[in-house]
Enzyme design. Structure first.
Site, mmCIF file in Angstrom:
data_model
loop_
_atom_site.group_PDB
_atom_site.id
_atom_site.type_symbol
_atom_site.label_atom_id
_atom_site.label_comp_id
_atom_site.label_asym_id
_atom_site.label_seq_id
_atom_site.Cartn_x
_atom_site.Cartn_y
_atom_site.Cartn_z
ATOM 1 N N GLU A 273 0.807 -1.228 0.000
ATOM 2 C CA GLU A 273 0.000 0.000 0.000
ATOM 3 C C GLU A 273 0.840 1.278 0.000
ATOM 4 O OE1 GLU A 273 -3.672 -1.690 2.791
ATOM 5 O OE2 GLU A 273 -2.049 -0.547 3.705
ATOM 6 N N GLY A 275 1.793 5.026 -0.663
ATOM 7 C CA GLY A 275 1.176 6.305 -0.997
ATOM 8 C C GLY A 275 2.268 7.242 -1.479
ATOM 9 N N ARG A 276 3.116 7.627 -0.508
ATOM 10 C CA ARG A 276 4.205 8.550 -0.786
ATOM 11 C C ARG A 276 5.050 8.129 -2.001
ATOM 12 N NH1 ARG A 276 6.212 11.568 3.120
ATOM 13 N NH2 ARG A 276 5.179 10.165 4.569
ATOM 14 N N TYR A 316 6.033 18.373 10.706
ATOM 15 C CA TYR A 316 6.938 17.263 11.015
ATOM 16 C C TYR A 316 8.406 17.683 11.047
ATOM 17 C CZ TYR A 316 2.942 14.542 9.153
ATOM 18 O OH TYR A 316 1.715 14.005 8.894
ATOM 19 N N CYS A 343 0.577 34.480 9.487
ATOM 20 C CA CYS A 343 0.998 35.205 10.676
ATOM 21 C C CYS A 343 1.356 34.226 11.786
ATOM 22 C CB CYS A 343 -0.087 36.180 11.098
ATOM 23 S SG CYS A 343 -0.249 37.468 9.863
#
Ligand SMILES: *Cc1c(COP(=O)(O)O)cnc(C)c1O
Length: 420
Positions: A273, A275-276, A316, A343
């Protein structure tokens, strides 16, 4: 695959055959730009690595990037889907995936959501005993798999390690066999086992450790009288975000992991699986330099993308390589922090980067922005969600319009008494 290298033509960066300044001019900034062929290549790399050794399904973990056009590319490639919410399930159905290609893996799933998921007819991977009992009531006879907690974690940071002992995900290791038997008892049909150790790991070892845990459990489940059809090792294959970083040894991972199952179990079908790995390096974020500031102790390149656009650095501490696409290949002579328009002092894309002398209007290119980029974007500071563009065959097409202010107000209601 190492971190990507791009061509410079007349001092401008060329991405997927196009000048990044031309793309920025046509579609505005900030904008996510995806190279369609790279998505296809990455998918094929994972599929061919594993299918060489064992029957394989690659389920794209769509939380990395759920744009309908990108999902459609993967549908054409024959991918399956790892979905973690009813929203993702519905998005993938909308993109044309057959329900049988989609596997739902939730955590702390509400009864309401589980009912909706059941209605769609997708495959269900259970995360807890309580979810199992709910499913047995809602849809007796359903084929299921279980996410187990392997006690092995891996990832690019604390927040994305998911497989460690005590994690909120999965069935604890010492409860796995009894849970499979319990599932049979209450009328479900267990057909597979799943684990996901975390996101962005760069070495093969944790995956082999995970496979060994899964193999041992498969055998214990087998001894208890239940034969499983597939093992799902989850995702988490990392990508190099830095120029000198090593790529993941995909073939080594595939051969070692499948070997564990082949040598030790009867299971002959593997699901992966990623993703990245599939989308991260397919996409860059283009953001214009709006301001240069000399702040005594450091110099800033102010840009129009903040953590509302790409949150990974702020959330992160992730590293994304950043280049000046307007002066690409020119000698790097200055040191800057690259910061956004929000900001918040924590609003930055990169600290302490060496770049050519940046000027206002330059198009800054943030690399490897295709995974957990747009999907984690927000409206903070009432800034619109960015546009998304897809390039194929030297042609750029809009695959998501930039959001308008009206769209941000659309769901809000002001009580009558406050409208005077
Ligand atoms: C997030 C997730 C993945 C994919 O992780 P990547 O690091 O993007 O490969 C796979 N499986 C499950 C269950 C996930 O939650």
């Amino acid at each position: 695959m190492a971190m990507r290298d791009f061509e410079s033509r007349d001092g401008k960066m060329i991405f997927a055959g196009m000048n990044v300044e031309d793309i920025a001019k046509e579609f505005g900034t900030p904008v996510y730009v995806t190279d369609e062929q790279r998505v296809r290549e990455n998918y094929r790399a994972v599929y061919s690595a594993f299918s060489k050794y064992m029957e394989t399904e690659v389920h794209y973990a769509c939380k990395a990037n759920t744009n309908l056009a990108i999902l459609s590319i993967l549908r054409q490639e024959g991918a399956g889907i790892d979905a973690v919410s009813i929203g993702e399930v519905e998005t993938c159905l909308k993109a044309g995936f057959d329900p049988s290609k989609i596997m739902y893996t939730g955590v702390f799933v509400s009864e309401e959501e589980l009912k909706q998921v059941v209605e769609t007819g997708v495959r269900i991977n259970l995360d807890s005993v309580s979810e199992m009992e709910k499913l047995a009531r809602i849809a007796p006879g359903t084929k299921v798999s279980f996410r187990i907690t392997p006690g092995v974690g891996s990832g690019h940071g604390e927040k994305v390690i998911t497989g460690n002992k005590g994690a909120k995900f999965g069935i604890p290791r010492d409860k796995v066999v009894e849970t499979y038997l319990h599932a049979l008892d209450i009328g479900l049909e267990p057909v597979g086992i799943h684990a996901h150790i975390g996101s962005g790991g760069q070495s093969v070892e944790p995956f082999v450790d995970e496979a060994e845990v899964l193999a041992e459990l498969i055998n214990q489940i087998d001894e208890a009288g239940i034969k499983l059809d597939f093992v799902d090792i989850g995702g988490g294959i990392g990508v190099p975000y830095k120029p000198n970083e090593d790529e993941m040894d995909l073939d080594g991972m595939a051969s070692e992991v499948t070997d564990v199952f082949e040598q030790n179990t009867d299971v002959r079908k593997i699901i992966v699986e990623p993703g990245r790995y599939i989308v991260a390096d397919s996409t860059v974020l283009l953001t214009a330099c709006t301001d240069i500031k000399d702040a005594e102790t450091k110099k800033y390149v102010g840009v129009d993308a903040g953590f509302n656009t790409l949150i990974r650095p702020a959330m992160y501490g992730s590293f994304h390589y950043i280049a000046d696409g307007s002066k690409f290949g020119r000698a790097c002579t200055s040191r800057y922090d690259i910061a956004g328009p929000l900001c918040e002092s924590g609003d930055y894309l990169g600290h302490d980067r060496v770049l050519p002398e940046v000027e206002e209007g330059d198009i800054m290119v943030v690399y490897d922005a295709g995974a957990y980029g747009f999907t984690m974007a927000s409206n903070y500071n009432s800034r619109p969600l960015p546009a998304e563009v897809l390039i194929n065959d030297g042609k750029a097409e809009l695959i998501r319009e930039r959001e308008t202010p009206e769209e941000q107000w659309r769901h809000q209601k002001v009580p009558e008494r406050l409208q005077r």
